[in-house]
Design an enzyme around this catalytic site. Structure first.
Site, PDB file in Angstrom:
ATOM      1  CG  PHE A 120      -2.377  -0.088   0.975  1.00 42.90           C
ATOM      2  CD1 PHE A 120      -2.745  -0.911   0.324  1.00 42.90           C
ATOM      3  CD2 PHE A 120      -3.029   1.091   1.754  1.00 42.90           C
ATOM      4  CE1 PHE A 120      -4.283  -0.877   0.143  1.00 42.90           C
ATOM      5  CE2 PHE A 120      -4.621   1.204   1.128  1.00 42.90           C
ATOM      6  CZ  PHE A 120      -5.317   0.121   0.612  1.00 42.90           C
ATOM      7  CG  HIS A 235      -8.533   7.855  -1.257  1.00 49.09           C
ATOM      8  ND1 HIS A 235      -8.445   7.440  -2.643  1.00 49.09           N
ATOM      9  CD2 HIS A 235      -8.439   6.962  -0.798  1.00 49.09           C
ATOM     10  CE1 HIS A 235      -7.800   6.044  -2.731  1.00 49.09           C
ATOM     11  NE2 HIS A 235      -8.136   5.799  -1.202  1.00 49.09           N
ATOM     12  CG  LEU A 249     -12.345   4.728  -1.554  1.00 48.14           C
ATOM     13  CD1 LEU A 249     -11.608   6.093  -1.709  1.00 48.14           C
ATOM     14  CD2 LEU A 249     -12.168   4.083  -0.213  1.00 48.14           C
ATOM     15  CD  GLU A 252      -3.274   3.929  -0.718  1.00 52.30           C
ATOM     16  OE1 GLU A 252      -3.946   4.645  -0.255  1.00 52.30           O
ATOM     17  OE2 GLU A 252      -1.926   3.832  -0.280  1.00 52.30           O
ATOM     18  NE  ARG A 308      -5.035   6.313   1.282  1.00 56.83           N
ATOM     19  CZ  ARG A 308      -5.893   5.970   1.760  1.00 56.83           C
ATOM     20  NH1 ARG A 308      -6.707   6.618   2.794  1.00 56.83           N
ATOM     21  NH2 ARG A 308      -6.179   4.502   1.984  1.00 56.83           N
ATOM     22  CG  HIS A 373     -10.943   8.572   2.052  1.00 54.04           C
ATOM     23  ND1 HIS A 373     -12.192   7.736   1.899  1.00 54.04           N
ATOM     24  CD2 HIS A 373      -9.948   7.858   2.555  1.00 54.04           C
ATOM     25  CE1 HIS A 373     -11.658   6.609   2.194  1.00 54.04           C
ATOM     26  NE2 HIS A 373     -10.566   6.545   2.399  1.00 54.04           N
ATOM     27  NE  ARG A 408      -6.828   7.623   7.140  1.00 52.17           N
ATOM     28  CZ  ARG A 408      -7.265   6.479   6.306  1.00 52.17           C
ATOM     29  NH1 ARG A 408      -6.390   5.449   6.311  1.00 52.17           N
ATOM     30  NH2 ARG A 408      -8.081   6.702   5.566  1.00 52.17           N
TER      31      ARG A 408
END
Lengths: 606, 258
Positions: A120, A235, A249, A252, A308, A373, A408
């Site tokens: 990720f 996001h 969404l 990711e 992000r 997001h 984040r």
């Protein structure tokens, strides 16, 4: 006006991952525990989380450990994180994930049969335990089943409108029941706020109707500090077409499984946006990126897996420069992989695009763009206990600030919910052990109740849905991804005006399941966060993480790298905005972070 | 094909005390789903219209309703599925008691879930104890992961004849809970015995395998074939196997046959 009374030791507001985990913990420690959810049980926002939960389990890559996870989290947050929260989070996440497995969660497996982990953005090694692209569903269902067998009293479809204190300590909450419109007063020794974020103040968002900043507003009005409110995460990848699904969404996980971003000219543009902070570990050719995906440990990560904030800014810039798609996005392509692989790893993305957009993602690229997001900011909490600045009031999950700093990392939210949900429940139980219950003041309760009834009693007034749409437009246009002093100033003025008008909302109909009434009350909460986001964004004159100022494009290595922005009620009732120094890093934490600090402080915002 | 102009939304308005369908005109947009049209009515014409929803992406299972008589998620049902000239009728789930407009009381589902014994992990290997994780092969969990896709929209409960027509909610937990039970029963590490409760309390025998639940499941879970039928087989193995029945009957102390 009548209201029913319920008495508990601990009341948890919100039944997503953090709320459920807190309630399970408080109940397991022998406290009479209630959980209040705005929707039905199991429908909270956690259910929508897709990609996975970050924890250094070391099942896929043995080089991983909590120290690397800690470092990645701090770097992703551009060093504004509360270091102690980031440390506790990295250390405790593995046990919180394994505990879920023992409670019935069934994660995808490695070849040897252990919990599998995927790559990720911003995570150095494959770290996200997952179940296809429906990890949140797995987690919320597991916690829900655990909770109902643990003796927690569940109040579904109830909304809290006010918290009460006695001699400075929290002592109760007033809420209404959606179905009947009747009021309930909870008397308790401790409250855990786990109400999630504020996405509904933006027009394009992946968040549901529930995300109206209830906890932020309830806490703020009870005197708790709000912190880092300027950091709103956009996001990078959401659907952009057709209009009805704009903002929904796109995980990711698509990029984690090899999804490639291209502009309308067919360029793989992310190679142009590799910032110095991440240059050392990011591939600079397509060939190297491909080798990494095939498992070559010597190769570096594809630039699509940058954090992000970086990817969202890059996409916005491509579109702004005229290289966007017809519907104002860019292309995200996973169709080069085997269709069976795509359907196994990303089943809900496959269905979502097939059914809502008529696009087969195993055959053609998706059109994607940024969406509001997540909110890094929220209630300021003590790292160990999750207590806010109001005694007896705790906060965990998205409603709390600190762990994620300025940005984040994907996967760090689900782990945040588990780690700090558990801590909040534990410390709320301890607090309840040591403190006596106190009585909420009857006059205050009466006044709160009258205030909540006002929209129903007004015959003429503002349409709450139209007012909410206006606020969303203001935030989208003036407090969006790229900010600037003039526009932020305008937004402050517009919000003041909307605050006045929100007092004049009218809700026709009766108290039974009346959506207009609920929206009229929600918008008052939403406005508190909207104002705090805007005022904090105006104060922070630099660009860092998810907060980008067009008029201050540099990341400031002096003043702004050393302070958090705080909002609290001023003496005159108006919102006051100040700064406070970050907690100092101890030597061992500094050692883990060092070597990367120089890169961020010299970086230019894209 | 893009459809233009207005669509007539025929929505149920009312409470348990009574109500009727009311027509609303909504402007079409490309790609619009039923939930969008319901929201447009709510925002512009009927602020007090009651409807449940959350994710608007088919992940939470909140916005279940009967659209033109068929149980569906409103957020995943596109308007262009229907004839553009015809009104689209949206009614609340028939199986559950009506609260107001499109909202029903689905609490019964949560009550029956509470009565199902949770996972009871069996003996673990030394390696599993050391790691605090289960060692389970992917092919051994594939079948329960199918059940765990359930989003609790309760469309299967709505369409189940036992619950919908006979209202036998005291005799049968319904397809949703059968899937929950199948998940626990087939979990490689579970050691609890739920067969007696599957037979008696949960009432698996009430299902007559019409497979309507499978047909309406938005997650495409093969509820009947992969969940309910294997549970019926387990009950049969335990209670109705002829050899076992005979052995049980001949067991000393058994007085049933005499």
């Amino acid at each position: 006006m009548q209201y029913r009374i319920e008495a508990f030791d601990v009341v948890v507001v919100g039944a997503g991952g953090a709320g459920l985990r807190a309630a399970i913990e408080a109940s397991a420690r022998g406290k009479r525990t209630a959980i209040i959810c705005k929707s039905l049980l199991g429908k909270a926002h956690t259910v929508m989380a897709e990609g996975g939960v970050a924890a250094a389990l070391r099942n896929v890559d043995e080089r991983d450990n909590w120290q690397v996870h800690f470092r990645d989290t701090m770097r992703g947050g551009k060093f504004l994180n509360n270091w102690r929260m980031a440390q506790l989070h990295a250390q405790e996440a593995p046990e919180r994930v394994r505990e879920l497995e023992r409670w019935g969660a069934v994660f995808d497996r490695t070849k040897d049969g252990w919990i599998n982990q995927r790559n990720f953005g911003g995570h150095a090694y494959p770290r996200l335990a997952h179940v296809g692209d429906r990890t949140g569903l797995e987690i919320i269902r597991t916690l829900q089943d655990k909770g109902v067998h643990g003796g927690i009293a569940v109040f579904m479809e109830h909304t809290v409108v006010k918290l009460f204190k006695s001699e400075g300590r929290i002592c109760g909450a007033l809420c209404y029941e959606r179905e009947t419109g009747r009021f309930l007063l909870f008397k308790c020794k401790a409250i855990v706020l786990a109400t999630g974020g504020v996405g509904r103040c933006y027009k394009v968002t992946s968040n549901s109707w529930e995300y109206t900043g209830d906890g932020q507003a309830l806490g703020y009005e009870a005197g708790a500090d709000l912190m880092d409110m300027e950091f709103t995460q956009f996001h990078p990848t959401a659907m952009v077409w057709p209009p009805s699904v704009k903002g929904i969404l796109v995980t990711e996980g698509v990029r984690g499984e090899g999804g490639i971003l291209r502009n309308s000219k067919g360029e793989r543009f992310m190679f142009k946006y590799i910032s110095p902070l991440f240059a050392k570990e990011t591939a600079d050719t397509e060939e190297e990126a491909k080798r990494w995906l095939e498992g070559d440990k010597a190769a570096r990560r594809p630039p699509e897996l940058l954090t992000r904030d970086e990817v969202a800014r890059a996409i916005r810039n491509e579109v702004k420069q005229g290289r966007g798609t017809k519907h104002g996005g860019v292309f995200l392509d996973i169709s080069w992989r085997d269709p069976a692989f795509v359907k196994a790893k990303l089943p809900s993305m496959y269905h979502q695009f097939k059914e809502l957009a008529g696009v087969d993602i195993t055959k053609e690229p998706m059109e994607v763009g940024p969406t509001m997001h997540y909110h890094m900011g929220g209630l300021r909490v003590d790292a160990e206990s999750a207590m806010t600045t109001v005694p007896g009031l705790f906060a965990a999950g998205e409603v709390a600030a600190g762990l994620h700093g300025a940005n984040r990392l994907g996967g760090n939210s689900l782990s945040d919910l588990l780690v700090f949900g558990k801590r909040a429940g534990e410390f709320a139980a301890t607090w309840a052990e040591r403190h006596e219950a106190r009585e909420p003041d009857a006059a205050e309760v009466g006044a709160a109740l009258q205030g909540a009834m006002a929209p129903l009693e007004r015959e003429q007034g503002e349409n709450p849905f139209a007012l909410q749409a206006e606020l969303q437009q203001v935030m989208q246009d003036l407090v969006g991804m790229i900010r600037e002093r003039g526009e932020l100033g305008q937004a402050v003025e517009r919000i003041q005006e909307l605050k006045k008008r929100a007092q004049q909302c009218a809700a026709p109909g009766n108290r039974m399941y009346n959506a207009g009434w609920h929206t009229a009350l929600d918008i008052q909460h939403l406005l508190v966060s909207a104002e705090a986001i805007t005022r904090s964004a105006l104060l922070r004159e630099e660009s860092r993480g998810a907060h980008t100022r067009d008029d201050f494009p540099q990341t400031d290595k002096e003043k702004w790298s050393k302070v958090n922005v705080l909002c609290r009620p001023g003496a005159d009732g108006a919102m006051s905005v100040t700064t406070e120094p970050l907690p100092a890093w101890p030597d061992d934490a500094r050692k883990l972070i060092e070597g990367t600090l120089e890169a961020v402080t010299t970086k230019e915002a894209a | 094909m893009a459809q233009r102009g207005n669509v007539t939304m025929r929505l149920w308005r009312g409470t348990a005390a009574g109500g009727q369908f009311v027509d609303y005109q909504v402007a079409r947009e490309e790609g619009m789903v039923v939930l969008d049209a319901v929201h447009a009515v709510q925002a512009q014409q009927a602020n007090d219209l009651s409807v449940r929803w959350n994710c608007k992406a088919g992940k939470c299972g909140s916005c279940s309703a009967e659209v033109n008589g068929y149980p569906r998620l409103m957020c995943m049902t596109r308007l262009d599925l229907f004839d553009p000239g015809e009104p689209i009728t949206v009614a609340p789930l028939k199986t559950f008691p009506l609260v107001k407009d499109l909202v029903t009381n689905v609490r019964w589902n949560f009550e029956s879930a509470k009565r199902i014994p949770p996972l009871k992990p069996g003996p673990l290997t030394a390696e599993e104890q050391r790691k605090g994780e289960f060692q389970m092969m992917q092919q051994d969990v594939d079948r329960i992961q199918e059940f765990r896709k359930c989003i609790e929209c309760f469309l299967c409960q709505d369409t189940c004849h036992v619950l919908r027509d006979a209202q036998d909610t005291d005799k049968f937990f319904g397809p949703r809970q059968m899937i929950r039970l199948a998940n626990l029963e087939m979990h490689p590490k579970d050691s609890a015995d739920r067969i007696p409760m599957i037979k008696k309390e949960a009432g698996v025998g009430m299902c007559n395998i019409t497979k309507c639940c499978t047909e309406v499941c938005p997650e495409h879970i093969r509820i009947t074939d992969n969940g309910i039928i294997p549970l019926k087989e387990r009950v049969v193995d335990r209670y109705y196997d002829p050899v076992t029945m005979l052995l049980n009957a001949l067991r000393p102390g058994n007085t049933k046959l005499r």
